[in-house]
Design a protein around this motif. Structure first.
Motif, PDB file in Angstrom:
ATOM      1  N   THR A 171      -7.658 -22.592   2.013  1.00  0.00           N
ATOM      2  CA  THR A 171      -6.602 -21.611   2.298  1.00  0.00           C
ATOM      3  C   THR A 171      -5.571 -21.809   3.582  1.00  0.00           C
ATOM      4  O   THR A 171      -4.870 -21.017   3.073  1.00  0.00           O
ATOM      5  CB  THR A 171      -7.493 -20.311   2.661  1.00  0.00           C
TER       6      THR A 171
ATOM      7  N   ILE B 197       0.807 -18.715   5.507  1.00  0.00           N
ATOM      8  CA  ILE B 197       0.185 -17.148   4.367  1.00  0.00           C
ATOM      9  C   ILE B 197       0.627 -16.240   4.399  1.00  0.00           C
ATOM     10  O   ILE B 197       1.016 -15.774   5.655  1.00  0.00           O
ATOM     11  CB  ILE B 197      -1.210 -17.843   4.375  1.00  0.00           C
TER      12      ILE B 197
ATOM     13  N   LYS C 163      -0.130 -12.428   4.528  1.00  0.00           N
ATOM     14  CA  LYS C 163      -1.331 -11.303   4.023  1.00  0.00           C
ATOM     15  C   LYS C 163      -0.563 -10.231   4.370  1.00  0.00           C
ATOM     16  O   LYS C 163      -0.522  -9.436   5.380  1.00  0.00           O
ATOM     17  CB  LYS C 163      -2.380 -11.574   5.261  1.00  0.00           C
TER      18      LYS C 163
ATOM     19  N   GLN D 267       1.361 -17.432  -1.206  1.00  0.00           N
ATOM     20  CA  GLN D 267       2.062 -18.351  -0.346  1.00  0.00           C
ATOM     21  C   GLN D 267       3.048 -18.662  -1.421  1.00  0.00           C
ATOM     22  O   GLN D 267       3.309 -18.312  -2.001  1.00  0.00           O
ATOM     23  CB  GLN D 267       0.177 -19.548  -0.273  1.00  0.00           C
TER      24      GLN D 267
ATOM     25  N   THR E 188      -7.854 -24.629  -4.421  1.00  0.00           N
ATOM     26  CA  THR E 188      -8.233 -23.356  -3.939  1.00  0.00           C
ATOM     27  C   THR E 188      -7.665 -23.204  -5.701  1.00  0.00           C
ATOM     28  O   THR E 188      -6.601 -23.153  -5.371  1.00  0.00           O
ATOM     29  CB  THR E 188      -7.655 -22.258  -2.695  1.00  0.00           C
TER      30      THR E 188
ATOM     31  N   SER F 267      -6.047 -21.168  -6.914  1.00  0.00           N
ATOM     32  CA  SER F 267      -5.013 -19.748  -6.474  1.00  0.00           C
ATOM     33  C   SER F 267      -4.077 -19.845  -7.892  1.00  0.00           C
ATOM     34  O   SER F 267      -3.983 -20.377  -8.704  1.00  0.00           O
ATOM     35  CB  SER F 267      -3.932 -20.222  -5.250  1.00  0.00           C
TER      36      SER F 267
ATOM     37  N   VAL G 131      -2.489 -16.049  -3.535  1.00  0.00           N
ATOM     38  CA  VAL G 131      -4.039 -16.231  -3.285  1.00  0.00           C
ATOM     39  C   VAL G 131      -5.295 -16.244  -3.985  1.00  0.00           C
ATOM     40  O   VAL G 131      -5.021 -14.996  -4.709  1.00  0.00           O
ATOM     41  CB  VAL G 131      -3.680 -15.914  -1.776  1.00  0.00           C
ATOM     42  N   TRP G 132      -5.793 -17.442  -3.845  1.00  0.00           N
ATOM     43  CA  TRP G 132      -7.548 -16.902  -4.806  1.00  0.00           C
ATOM     44  C   TRP G 132      -8.157 -15.194  -4.224  1.00  0.00           C
ATOM     45  O   TRP G 132      -8.577 -14.996  -4.877  1.00  0.00           O
ATOM     46  CB  TRP G 132      -8.633 -18.192  -4.118  1.00  0.00           C
ATOM     47  N   MET G 133      -7.894 -15.334  -3.016  1.00  0.00           N
ATOM     48  CA  MET G 133      -8.868 -14.342  -2.431  1.00  0.00           C
ATOM     49  C   MET G 133      -7.561 -12.716  -2.393  1.00  0.00           C
ATOM     50  O   MET G 133      -8.760 -11.183  -1.649  1.00  0.00           O
ATOM     51  CB  MET G 133      -8.462 -14.134  -0.748  1.00  0.00           C
TER      52      MET G 133
ATOM     53  N   GLU H 243     -10.358 -11.815  -8.762  1.00  0.00           N
ATOM     54  CA  GLU H 243      -9.926 -12.926  -8.415  1.00  0.00           C
ATOM     55  C   GLU H 243      -9.552 -14.259  -9.101  1.00  0.00           C
ATOM     56  O   GLU H 243      -9.180 -14.955  -8.828  1.00  0.00           O
ATOM     57  CB  GLU H 243     -11.281 -13.704  -6.936  1.00  0.00           C
TER      58      GLU H 243
ATOM     59  N   THR I 129     -13.732 -20.730   3.783  1.00  0.00           N
ATOM     60  CA  THR I 129     -13.544 -19.368   3.847  1.00  0.00           C
ATOM     61  C   THR I 129     -14.493 -18.521   2.737  1.00  0.00           C
ATOM     62  O   THR I 129     -14.696 -17.375   3.533  1.00  0.00           O
ATOM     63  CB  THR I 129     -12.379 -19.407   3.356  1.00  0.00           C
TER      64      THR I 129
END
Length: 578
Positions: free
Chosen positions: A47, A71, A73, A80, A115, A117, A142-144, A173, A339
């Protein structure tokens, strides 16, 4: 198209590439007069950073390096840049080789893990924005990222047969909800995208020019039905396979029928087992950027957590391995602690477990069905200082064991929803027992209670899996949190099983390196490579003090009740607002 070419793609504006600083770890170094070695290179994009690790033929880490990645957020939105990620990889690989004194001629292969993503590129492989800002650098969801919660709910209401292979429901996700969100909210970007790729597949494509996708990514995150290829497992030669596992009715039903066009060209026309050699190996362009030799084999990739599984699941002492390896491996669960924490278990037969992802055929170890649990937010740092506070508190409060410090403090760590086994992205974190105390000692207690909450969540996943056909009795742990002794001991005490740590702490990097090693054909199979390159380290056993078990059984009951109370509260408020 105007812009300037910078290694991993184009910037369609005048933004400068991000600068990358490096952190380097060396396990050992060789002198220039030593004979040429066979070294396997693994790259892991997490991440927050890209890492490179170099391993010898015994799976021993020779050196590693990391480079941070940008990154962005903004609430539920996490983005990303694939260009930035590739720059970070190049920096990390060069630094790792330099610091470990490994010459380009010694690097025999390359494997990628990343990840899960989502990457968007156009027909020229240039980034396509997935951001409401329109910033062309931001081409990775991103995955999250949880922007697609509403889309996931709609997809799940379809009750498509493919959903039974991901625990009965897709997570926000996963990729289908995110794809649907982009189509509904960024129509210009949607029309420009030529390839939608999982990040690890994009890395392999960027390195080789081969668009073959991994069974790991497609099966675990795209609803691809990998078992459509069961007849190919005995093929003499590894090869890419025509993608016959897509359920076209599913994509049509959820409003993404255009992805079926061109034999699924945008999401994957061909797939391969992890470790399959891609294209003609590393392209001259990618080799120059990475400081390696062109043509070295590159193996089909894995998601980072799954690479951790490959890097650790055979790291068992000889007495644990047993004579019947095929069955013994099915009694293990791998905890990949970063993470987020992922829980990997495999079986010979497919096991449908509500709220737990899978069963995924050959998504980690070929010929085995993978069950994947997980917790979406688990990372804890500065643990050494806090661990010392806990030791002091245990003495000051005259406690028999450190866990007893949290008898009045209970944590449900669903701060990013519940991935498994409840599969409720709306679940919220709960801290029961807060006071006005803001001291470091109180912080240490909250830290301990949070670790316990994570471990109780793992216990819930293990019990749930065993209740549905698994026979897990041994845990293996890797990732950053596995280096925390209290975190690991609490897990062993709470779950009641021994936890094996691998000899090499960088299991995800090792797993990625194993993919490249398999691509060299040095090993007959991925399983053979795992047995050759995995090695056990310390074994942590549960406490034999009956008071510890009784204490955790009581706290586990409270832990389970925190979610039940949350459901009750949710219902009460929904009725009030109806």
């Amino acid at each position: 198209m105007s812009g300037k070419k910078i290694l991993g793609g184009w910037y369609k504006n005048n933004s400068e590439p991000l600068r990358h600083t490096l952190s380097v770890e060396m396990a050992s170094a060789t002198t220039s007069d030593e004979p040429c070695r066979n070294v396997f290179l693994g790259v892991d994009v997490g991440t927050g950073s890209a890492r490179a690790g170099l391993f010898d033929e015994k799976g021993k880490l020779l050196g590693s390096s990391s480079s941070p990645i940008q990154i962005w957020k903004d609430g539920a939105f996490v983005e990303q840049s694939s260009t930035d990620i590739w720059l970070a990889i190049c920096a990390a690989v060069k630094a790792a080789c330099s610091q470990a004194k490994v010459a380009p001629t010694e690097v025999r292969s390359l494997g990628f893990a990343a990840t899960c993503s989502l990457v968007a590129v156009d027909a020229d492989s240039a980034p396509v924005s997935v951001s409401l800002t329109g910033d062309s650098r931001r081409n990775v969801i991103v995955w999250m990222d949880h922007r697609a919660v509403e889309q996931a709910e709609r997809i799940n209401s379809s009750n498509s047969p493919v959903l039974q292979y991901c625990g009965g429901a897709v997570s926000p996700e996963m990729q289908p909800p995110k794809l649907l969100w982009v189509k509904e909210n960024l129509q210009e970007s949607w029309s420009l995208v030529f390839r939608w790729m999982d990040l690890s597949d994009w890395l392999s494509y960027r390195a080789t020019g081969d668009d073959t996708r991994s069974l790991c990514t497609t099966v675990c995150k795209w609803t691809y039905l990998g078992h459509a290829h069961m007849q190919h497992i005995n093929d003499k030669d590894s090869r890419d396979m025509e993608a016959c596992g897509w359920d076209d009715d599913f994509w049509e039903e959820i409003g993404l029928g255009d992805l079926v066009e061109g034999h699924h060209a945008k999401i994957g026309k061909s797939v391969a087992f992890p470790g399959h050699p891609l294209g003609s190996g590393l392209t001259p362009t990618a080799a120059k950027e990475l400081g390696l030799l062109p043509g070295i084999p590159v193996g089909t990739s894995l998601i980072d957590a799954h690479a951790g599984g490959v890097g650790v699941i055979e790291s068992v002492p000889p007495t644990e391995a047993g004579e019947h390896d095929e069955e013994a491996i099915c009694n293990r669960m791998v905890l990949v602690c970063g993470t987020s924490t992922c829980h990997m278990a495999i079986s010979r037969s497919k096991l449908f477990i509500p709220g737990v992802w899978g069963p995924f055929w050959s998504a980690m170890v070929p010929e085995y069905w993978l069950t994947e649990g997980g917790q979406s937010a688990t990372e804890i740092s500065v643990f050494e200082l806090l661990n010392k506070h806990l030791e002091t508190l245990m003495i000051e409060q005259n406690k028999s064991f450190v866990a007893a410090l949290t008898e009045d403090l209970h944590v449900l760590p669903d701060f990013h929803g519940n991935r498994s086994p409840i599969a409720d992205p709306k679940s919220k974190g709960v801290v029961h027992g807060m006071t006005l105390d803001t001291s470091e000692k109180q912080l240490a207690l909250l830290y301990l209670a949070t670790m316990q909450g994570i471990a109780y969540g793992t216990r819930h996943i293990v019990e749930h899996c065993n209740a549905h056909g698994h026979k897990i009795n041994t845990l293996l742990a890797c990732g950053g949190l596995s280096k925390n002794p209290i975190f690991i001991q609490e897990h062993a005490d709470i779950i009641g099983y021994p936890i094996i740590l691998p000899r090499e702490s960088e299991s995800v990097l090792l797993g990625a390196a194993i993919l490249g090693a398999v691509a060299t054909r040095k090993y007959h199979s991925l399983s053979d490579a795992m047995k050759a390159l995995n090695a056990p380290g310390q074994v942590i056993h549960p406490s034999n003090d009956p008071r510890v078990k009784k204490y955790h059984d009581a706290k586990y009951k409270i832990f389970r009740g925190l979610y039940e109370q949350q459901l009750s509260n949710r219902s009460i408020m929904a009725q009030a607002l109806a």
